[in-house]
Structures are given as structure tokens and as C-alpha cells.
Design a protein around this motif. Structure first.
Motif, PDB file in Angstrom:
ATOM      1  N   PHE A  76       0.983  -1.135   0.002  1.00 63.19           N
ATOM      2  CA  PHE A  76       0.034   0.173   0.144  1.00 63.19           C
ATOM      3  C   PHE A  76       0.818   1.201  -0.077  1.00 63.19           C
ATOM      4  O   PHE A  76       0.700   1.957  -0.653  1.00 63.19           O
ATOM      5  CB  PHE A  76      -0.745   0.112   1.251  1.00 63.19           C
ATOM      6  N   ASN A  77       1.719   1.217   0.864  1.00 57.87           N
ATOM      7  CA  ASN A  77       2.950   2.387   1.066  1.00 57.87           C
ATOM      8  C   ASN A  77       4.151   1.574   1.325  1.00 57.87           C
ATOM      9  O   ASN A  77       4.105   0.285   1.651  1.00 57.87           O
ATOM     10  CB  ASN A  77       2.488   3.393   1.702  1.00 57.87           C
TER      11      ASN A  77
ATOM     12  N   THR B 174       5.521   1.293   4.389  1.00 60.70           N
ATOM     13  CA  THR B 174       5.584   0.529   5.516  1.00 60.70           C
ATOM     14  C   THR B 174       4.238  -0.474   5.757  1.00 60.70           C
ATOM     15  O   THR B 174       4.399  -1.503   6.434  1.00 60.70           O
ATOM     16  CB  THR B 174       5.169   1.663   6.815  1.00 60.70           C
TER      17      THR B 174
END
Ligand SMILES: *[C@@H]1O[C@H](CO)[C@@H](O)[C@H](O)[C@H]1NC(C)=O
Ligand SMILES: *[C@@H]1O[C@H](CO)[C@@H](O)[C@H](O)[C@H]1NC(C)=O
Length: 324
Positions: A150-151, A153
Motif C-alpha cells: 500500500f505504501n 510501511t
């Protein structure tokens, strides 16, 4: 010449596939490469690639079919149908990949297995989520999702919340990309769930088994709602047949019920299979019942595979009897 054969023989011994172990993806893929063949002119098996993952790995499926048109036993006189089986939708369920591989070998090498291939064509996906499996092997043993970020992290979607039936992060999933139950941004946002659903829609399967762990349980749709499916009593009968067969092998108790009996879950693969027209879809939760959980010791692999093979044999017979 003899030396070459000797070296080949040694290589065979050193790299023989070990069913007593949880094998890495590398070893599994080498083993699957041996499946493109024709056994005694009777059973044809082909390895196909049904899709690619975010990290560009192949998702392999082994297809085992006979040339014979006639069915045997309780399937006699009925047109031949196909069954889809997958392992590793959640990579931390190491026993699920191990079972699908054991079962492939059972179909390939035993008389009882040949009998099953005469009854049904089998489509088996040993590792539905290979990116996740590699990550679980190398870095985080209890990894549950795929590896689509998703990103930076928050990585991965729970594939078994991502199918396009009753998809709803608030219903047994999560809308938080950092959560291990993240349902994804939309139904079928993920390459792995897309690949399997394409297959489900393309081929008219009669049965589907999503092999997972743990819980010693055979469960059937619906999961996303507490409503029963119209043929609930038939599914319950076949789940019961399977669970009792598993239990009788080693005395390890398996149960059965509708998926949503304890809690509803949106977007799961067995519900999607039902919606896609697969009459007999089940989620099969293997050992154990919580003692080791996902960290099932390797000395339980073979007994778990034995009892589950018994269960699938009994289940397949139930499907033969109940299918039109
Ligand atoms: C990634 O997304 C999560 C959830 O929206 C957020 O909490 C986190 O701060 C983000 N991380 C980065 C590095 O942007
Ligand atoms: C879990 O399984 C073990 C072994 O079969 C059994 O002894 C135990 O009673 C089971 N526990 C539960 C809670 O079912």
C-alpha cells in the motif's frame, strides 16, 4: 556413460522431494517441473501458469486428467467433472502447501489416487500466494497477506478477504492497510485472487477446496452472511462425511459447519466459488486445534496429510453421489 547415469542417480537422491518437510518455493517449483508427463498412457498431467504476482512470480497449477471418459464407483454414469484445490492463500499455513503437494503425489503414485483421477479431473494450485510464502520462509514466519504494498510501511492484502462476494472490510476484514486482515482497496484488487477467479469462471468446476490451517474444521458457504445456501443440507452432509473420515484415521477430531456460524466474513474464496457456480466449495482447516497453531511441527505433516487425504477421498465420493 555409466558415470553420467551415476551422477544423475546421486542428484536424484540428494534432491528428492521430501514430504516430511516444509519445502521452500524453490524446491516446490523444481518438484512441480516433474509433473509435465503422462503416466503409463493413462493420466496426463500438465503444469500451467495461471497468473503472475506483484513480485513477478508465477502462480502454478497442476492439472491431472485421464483420457478415459467413463467414471467409476459412485460417479458411474455421470459426466466427468473437475475439482479445484488450492494451498497457501495464507502463506503462514505451511501445512496447506505441504498437503496439496502430498495429495498430488498421492494422485500420481497410488491406486487409490488413480481411482480419484478416474472420478474427477483435478486442478491443483499448491502455492496460490508465492510472494507471501517466500517472505514467510525468509523473514516473517507468520505472514498472512500477499506482498502488494500500500505504501512503504504497510504491505499486503489478505487474499481471503479480497474476493468479489460480500466484499466488505467491516465484515471480518479490515480497511486499514497495516492490518493483517486488510481486505484491499476493492474486490479483486489483487493479482492472485484475480487469477483464481478467472479460472473458476472459465472452467465449470463441481468442487473447490481451499486448504488452510488451523482448526481441524470443514466449513462451507455462506461466510459473508448467516443466511444458509439453498443446498446447505447437502454441503453439510459432505462436510460431515469428510470430517468423520479425517477423524477416524488418527483419532484427531475434525468438525464441520457453515463458515458464518461463529462470525461472518466478507470476500472469502469459498463464498466466491459458490457464487461462481461451483456447487461443492469448502474451506478445509487442517491441524492443529491451537497447541502449535500455524507452527505445526514437521513430525505432524504426514499424519495430517494422511487423514486429510482420507477426508478428500470420502468427500469426493459424497460429491459423486450428490452431483447431478
Ligand atoms: C502508510 O499508510 C498508513 C495507513 O494509511 C499510514 O498510517 C502510514 O503512516 C503510511 N506510511 C507512510 C510511510 O506513508
Ligand atoms: C486438541 O487436540 C488434541 C489432540 O487431538 C486433543 O487431545 C485436545 O483435546 C484438543 N483440544 C480441543 C480444545 O479440542
Amino acid at each position: 556413460m555409466n558415470q553420467i547415469f551415476f551422477v544423475a542417480f546421486l542428484l536424484q537422491i540428494c534432491f528428492a522431494f521430501d514430504f516430511n518437510k516444509y519445502n521452500t518455493l524453490d524446491k516446490i517449483e523444481k518438484y512441480l517441473a516433474t509433473f509435465n508427463s503422462n503416466y503409463q498412457g493413462k493420466v496426463t498431467s500438465n503444469v500451467e501458469i495461471i497468473g503472475k504476482t506483484f513480485e513477478k512470480r508465477n502462480i502454478y497449477m497442476v492439472k491431472m486428467v485421464t483420457r478415459q471418459k467413463t467414471q467409476c464407483g459412485s460417479c458411474k454414469g455421470k459426466s466427468k467433472k473437475a475439482i479445484l484445490v488450492d494451498g497457501g492463500i495464507h502463506p503462514r499455513d505451511f501445512i496447506s502447501h505441504a498437503f496439496v503437494l502430498y495429495f498430488l503425489n498421492f494422485l500420481k503414485t497410488t491406486q487409490a489416487g488413480f481411482y480419484l483421477v478416474k472420478k474427477f479431473d483435478w486442478y491443483l494450485i499448491p502455492v496460490l500466494n508465492p510472494d507471501g510464502y517466500v517472505y514467510a520462509n525468509n523473514l516473517e514466519r507468520l505472514w498472512r497477506k500477499n506482498r502488494n504494498p500500500f505504501n512503504e510501511t504497510c504491505i499486503g492484502t489478505d487474499l481471503n478477504r479480497n474476493y468479489g462476494i460480500g466484499w466488505n472490510p467491516e465484515n471480518g476484514g479490515s480497511s486499514n492497510p497495516c492490518n493483517e486482515l486488510y481486505s484491499g482497496p476493492a474486490p479483486f484488487s489483487e493479482l492472485e485472487s484475480q487469477a483464481e477467479s478467472r479460472l473458476m469462471l472459465k472452467r465449470a468446476f463441481i468442487g473447490y477446496l481451499s486448504i488452510q490451517s488451523f482448526g481441524q474444521l470443514w466449513i462451507y458457504p455462506w461466510g459473508f452472511t448467516t443466511d444458509p445456501v439453498p443446498d446447505k443440507s447437502t454441503l453439510d452432509k459432505c462436510a460431515k462425511t469428510a470430517a468423520l473420515a479425517a477423524t477416524s484415521r488418527h483419532g484427531v477430531v475434525y468438525n464441520w459447519r457453515q463458515t458464518s456460524q461463529r462470525a461472518t466474513l466478507g470476500g472469502i474464496s469459498s463464498d466466491y466459488a459458490k457464487a461462481a457456480g461451483i456447487k461443492f466449495p469448502f474451506e478445509v482447516l487442517l491441524r492443529d486445534n491451537g497447541t502449535f497453531g500455524h507452527l505445526l511441527p514437521e513430525n505432524q505433516i504426514i499424519p495430517t496429510c494422511e487423514e486429510t487425504t482420507d477426508a478428500v477421498v470420502a468427500w469426493a465420493d459424497c460429491v459423486c453421489v450428490e452431483m447431478v
